[in-house]
Design a protein around this motif. Structure first.
Motif, short mmCIF file in Angstrom:
data_model
loop_
_atom_site.label_atom_id
_atom_site.label_comp_id
_atom_site.label_asym_id
_atom_site.label_seq_id
_atom_site.Cartn_x
_atom_site.Cartn_y
_atom_site.Cartn_z
N ASP A 169 -9.83 -6.34 29.20
CA ASP A 169 -9.96 -6.34 27.75
C ASP A 169 -9.31 -7.59 27.18
N TRP A 171 -6.58 -9.23 24.73
CA TRP A 171 -5.26 -8.87 24.23
C TRP A 171 -4.69 -10.02 23.39
N PRO A 182 -4.03 -4.64 22.03
CA PRO A 182 -5.43 -4.78 22.43
C PRO A 182 -6.31 -5.22 21.27
N ARG A 185 -11.74 -2.75 23.37
CA ARG A 185 -11.56 -1.55 24.18
C ARG A 185 -12.92 -1.13 24.71
#
Length: 225
Positions: A169, A171, A182, A185
């Protein structure tokens, strides 16, 4: 390095990044004309990006035995080595102000021409690599860092929540240090984020929605700080 594609690495050893000795750095105009060679040595020269003012190229090279960061002028002059720690340093970008750099690091004393990205972290420093600071210290691989438009955060890709998976993902971590948060997602890979010059758009690559497993496409999203 040649007319043929380089050989693929032996993935029976796990996922590996090859460091091809034949790679060199070139420039050309957008239509492919005026091709110029900037590096010429028997070791890996690659992963080059420009400073926002166009005065410096930062890149990765193995010319001195280790895989380190270097900078040079866009004509190949004023070559300067920036990092000296053992292991891989690469994927570097300048901040929008040009005063800082961010890059990915894999610390190892193994000098083979392969990088095993099972433990990669993000570092940030002044443009001359003084005041270097590690900004991730998580399990797994954190890579593909890029500064946010205000240069206050670093956007990057990581699988630290499940280091054995390929579910990466995006970040966000403060340049000053802090806990990452995050940005995406999705159950598939998200990586290689970059911003448009005006900071309005975020572009990144993802396996989401692919027609076959592992298919990677480019996605565009409006950035809301």
């Amino acid at each position: 390095g040649g007319s043929e594609c380089p050989p693929e690495p032996d993935m029976s050893q796990g996922y590996l990044w090859p460091i091809y000795q034949s790679y060199d750095i070139f420039t050309a105009k957008p239509d492919g004309s005026d091709l110029r060679r900037l590096t010429d040595n028997p070791e890996y020269d690659a992963e080059a990006t420009l400073s926002p003012d166009g005065k410096w190229v930062i890149f990765t090279s193995k010319r001195d035995g280790d895989i380190d960061l270097y900078k040079m002028r866009p004509d190949g002059s004023q070559l300067t080595r920036l990092t000296h720690e053992p292991g891989y340093d690469g994927g570097a970008f300048f901040s929008h102000s040009g005063k800082q750099i961010v890059w990915r690091t894999y610390r190892t004393t193994d000098a083979k021409n392969l990088v095993r990205p099972s433990k990669i972290d993000i570092w940030v420093a002044d443009a001359d690599v003084r005041n270097a600071r590690q900004r991730t210290e998580m399990p797994g691989a954190s890579f593909a860092p890029y500064f946010t438009p205000d240069d206050k955060h670093i956007l990057y890709s990581s699988n630290w929540e499940n280091p054995r998976s390929r579910n990466f993902d995006l970040w966000l971590v403060p340049v000053a240090g802090g806990e990452p948060v995050p940005v995406t997602r999705d159950t598939d890979f998200d990586g290689f984020p970059m911003f448009s010059p005006d900071g309005r758009w975020l572009v990144f690559c993802s396996n989401r929605g692919g027609k076959v497993a592992g298919e990677t496409n480019v996605f565009l999203a409006e950035w809301k700080p």
